[in-house]
Design a protein around this motif. Sequence first.
Motif, PDB file in Angstrom:
ATOM      1  N   MET A  88       0.955  -1.285   0.149  1.00  0.00           N
ATOM      2  CA  MET A  88       0.124   0.040   0.055  1.00  0.00           C
ATOM      3  C   MET A  88       0.715   1.236   0.044  1.00  0.00           C
ATOM      4  SD  MET A  88      -3.170   0.805   0.038  1.00  0.00           S
ATOM      5  CE  MET A  88      -4.377   1.876   0.267  1.00  0.00           C
ATOM      6  N   ALA A  89       1.927   1.350   0.732  1.00  0.00           N
ATOM      7  CA  ALA A  89       2.937   2.241   0.749  1.00  0.00           C
ATOM      8  C   ALA A  89       3.483   2.699  -0.594  1.00  0.00           C
ATOM      9  CB  ALA A  89       3.922   2.200   2.030  1.00  0.00           C
ATOM     10  N   ARG A  90       3.835   1.423  -1.270  1.00  0.00           N
ATOM     11  CA  ARG A  90       4.444   1.663  -2.570  1.00  0.00           C
ATOM     12  C   ARG A  90       3.443   2.406  -3.632  1.00  0.00           C
ATOM     13  NH1 ARG A  90       7.419  -3.716  -4.313  1.00  0.00           N
ATOM     14  NH2 ARG A  90       8.813  -2.427  -5.366  1.00  0.00           N
ATOM     15  N   LEU A  91       2.281   1.929  -3.449  1.00  0.00           N
ATOM     16  CA  LEU A  91       1.110   2.587  -4.340  1.00  0.00           C
ATOM     17  C   LEU A  91       0.974   4.108  -4.071  1.00  0.00           C
ATOM     18  CD1 LEU A  91      -0.964   2.053  -6.299  1.00  0.00           C
ATOM     19  CD2 LEU A  91      -2.743   1.710  -4.456  1.00  0.00           C
ATOM     20  N   LYS A  92       0.931   4.517  -2.839  1.00  0.00           N
ATOM     21  CA  LYS A  92       0.837   5.822  -2.379  1.00  0.00           C
ATOM     22  C   LYS A  92       1.883   6.583  -2.971  1.00  0.00           C
ATOM     23  CE  LYS A  92      -1.944   5.936   1.692  1.00  0.00           C
ATOM     24  NZ  LYS A  92      -1.820   6.225   3.154  1.00  0.00           N
ATOM     25  N   LYS A  93       3.385   5.965  -2.971  1.00  0.00           N
ATOM     26  CA  LYS A  93       4.436   6.500  -3.490  1.00  0.00           C
ATOM     27  C   LYS A  93       4.511   7.076  -5.028  1.00  0.00           C
ATOM     28  CE  LYS A  93       9.543   5.813  -3.311  1.00  0.00           C
ATOM     29  NZ  LYS A  93      10.506   4.584  -2.825  1.00  0.00           N
ATOM     30  N   TRP A  94       4.153   5.904  -5.910  1.00  0.00           N
ATOM     31  CA  TRP A  94       4.017   6.035  -7.104  1.00  0.00           C
ATOM     32  C   TRP A  94       2.943   6.745  -7.420  1.00  0.00           C
ATOM     33  CZ3 TRP A  94       8.022   5.075  -9.909  1.00  0.00           C
ATOM     34  CH2 TRP A  94       8.948   4.112  -9.554  1.00  0.00           C
ATOM     35  N   THR A  95       1.860   6.886  -6.921  1.00  0.00           N
ATOM     36  CA  THR A  95       0.419   7.987  -7.046  1.00  0.00           C
ATOM     37  C   THR A  95       1.321   9.180  -7.024  1.00  0.00           C
ATOM     38  OG1 THR A  95      -0.962   6.121  -6.389  1.00  0.00           O
ATOM     39  CG2 THR A  95      -1.576   8.542  -6.703  1.00  0.00           C
ATOM     40  N   GLY A  96       1.835   9.460  -5.867  1.00  0.00           N
ATOM     41  CA  GLY A  96       2.622  10.735  -5.738  1.00  0.00           C
ATOM     42  C   GLY A  96       3.390  11.362  -6.869  1.00  0.00           C
ATOM     43  N   TYR A  97       4.351  10.279  -7.321  1.00  0.00           N
ATOM     44  CA  TYR A  97       5.108  10.456  -8.578  1.00  0.00           C
ATOM     45  C   TYR A  97       4.531  10.667  -9.742  1.00  0.00           C
ATOM     46  CZ  TYR A  97       9.333   8.899  -5.579  1.00  0.00           C
ATOM     47  OH  TYR A  97      10.066   8.372  -4.748  1.00  0.00           O
ATOM     48  N   ALA A  98       3.278  10.076 -10.012  1.00  0.00           N
ATOM     49  CA  ALA A  98       2.620  10.133 -11.125  1.00  0.00           C
ATOM     50  C   ALA A  98       1.891  11.654 -11.079  1.00  0.00           C
ATOM     51  CB  ALA A  98       1.546   9.071 -11.269  1.00  0.00           C
ATOM     52  N   LEU A  99       1.424  12.079  -9.870  1.00  0.00           N
ATOM     53  CA  LEU A  99       0.875  13.246  -9.727  1.00  0.00           C
ATOM     54  C   LEU A  99       1.882  14.235 -10.273  1.00  0.00           C
ATOM     55  CD1 LEU A  99      -1.889  14.870  -9.217  1.00  0.00           C
ATOM     56  CD2 LEU A  99      -1.084  15.081  -6.723  1.00  0.00           C
ATOM     57  N   ILE A 100       2.830  14.233  -9.450  1.00  0.00           N
ATOM     58  CA  ILE A 100       3.994  15.106  -9.775  1.00  0.00           C
ATOM     59  C   ILE A 100       4.383  15.474 -11.188  1.00  0.00           C
ATOM     60  CG2 ILE A 100       6.554  15.916  -9.362  1.00  0.00           C
ATOM     61  CD1 ILE A 100       5.979  14.712  -6.699  1.00  0.00           C
ATOM     62  N   ALA A 101       4.450  14.169 -11.889  1.00  0.00           N
ATOM     63  CA  ALA A 101       5.028  14.173 -13.491  1.00  0.00           C
ATOM     64  C   ALA A 101       3.659  14.723 -14.206  1.00  0.00           C
ATOM     65  CB  ALA A 101       4.967  12.732 -13.622  1.00  0.00           C
ATOM     66  N   PHE A 102       2.472  14.550 -13.689  1.00  0.00           N
ATOM     67  CA  PHE A 102       1.352  15.086 -14.553  1.00  0.00           C
ATOM     68  C   PHE A 102       1.385  16.555 -14.281  1.00  0.00           C
ATOM     69  CE2 PHE A 102      -2.991  16.760 -14.330  1.00  0.00           C
ATOM     70  CZ  PHE A 102      -3.370  16.408 -15.584  1.00  0.00           C
ATOM     71  N   VAL A 103       1.600  17.232 -12.917  1.00  0.00           N
ATOM     72  CA  VAL A 103       1.550  18.671 -12.860  1.00  0.00           C
ATOM     73  C   VAL A 103       2.785  19.267 -13.410  1.00  0.00           C
ATOM     74  CG1 VAL A 103       2.116  20.499 -10.993  1.00  0.00           C
ATOM     75  CG2 VAL A 103       0.291  18.556 -10.700  1.00  0.00           C
ATOM     76  N   ALA A 104       3.879  18.659 -13.752  1.00  0.00           N
ATOM     77  CA  ALA A 104       5.133  19.322 -14.311  1.00  0.00           C
ATOM     78  C   ALA A 104       4.751  19.170 -16.013  1.00  0.00           C
ATOM     79  CB  ALA A 104       6.337  18.384 -14.157  1.00  0.00           C
ATOM     80  N   PHE A 105       4.197  18.306 -16.523  1.00  0.00           N
ATOM     81  CA  PHE A 105       3.699  18.172 -17.722  1.00  0.00           C
ATOM     82  C   PHE A 105       2.865  19.239 -18.225  1.00  0.00           C
ATOM     83  CE2 PHE A 105       0.909  16.459 -21.269  1.00  0.00           C
ATOM     84  CZ  PHE A 105       1.731  16.348 -22.044  1.00  0.00           C
ATOM     85  N   TYR A 106       1.798  19.207 -17.282  1.00  0.00           N
ATOM     86  CA  TYR A 106       0.876  20.239 -17.403  1.00  0.00           C
ATOM     87  C   TYR A 106       1.174  21.708 -17.669  1.00  0.00           C
ATOM     88  CZ  TYR A 106      -3.631  22.966 -16.837  1.00  0.00           C
ATOM     89  OH  TYR A 106      -4.667  23.698 -16.990  1.00  0.00           O
ATOM     90  N   LEU A 107       2.442  21.970 -16.541  1.00  0.00           N
ATOM     91  CA  LEU A 107       2.920  23.363 -16.477  1.00  0.00           C
ATOM     92  C   LEU A 107       3.705  23.751 -17.707  1.00  0.00           C
ATOM     93  CD1 LEU A 107       4.049  23.601 -12.767  1.00  0.00           C
ATOM     94  CD2 LEU A 107       2.241  24.872 -13.766  1.00  0.00           C
ATOM     95  N   LEU A 108       4.530  22.564 -18.160  1.00  0.00           N
ATOM     96  CA  LEU A 108       5.412  22.697 -19.382  1.00  0.00           C
ATOM     97  C   LEU A 108       4.510  23.067 -20.569  1.00  0.00           C
ATOM     98  CD1 LEU A 108       8.248  20.319 -18.221  1.00  0.00           C
ATOM     99  CD2 LEU A 108       8.140  23.004 -18.331  1.00  0.00           C
TER     100      LEU A 108
END
Length: 54
Positions: free
Chosen positions: A1-21
């Motif tokens: 479960m902790a790994r899922l939260k970690k990867w979900t956080g990474y995916a969210l950060i990547a999406f925000v960075a992609f959106y900003l760029l």
Amino acid sequence: MARLKKWTGYALIAFVAFYLLTQPESAAGVIQTGVGGLMSAAESLSRFVNTLGA
């Protein structure tokens, strides 16, 4: 479960960075709308507190 939260956080950060760029104008509009909402909420709360003290 902790790994899922970690990867979900990474995916969210990547999406925000992609959106900003890729859509900086749209991202700026979203931020302005959010800040405007927070300012409105703060003003309403301030009015409420001032009314309590009157």
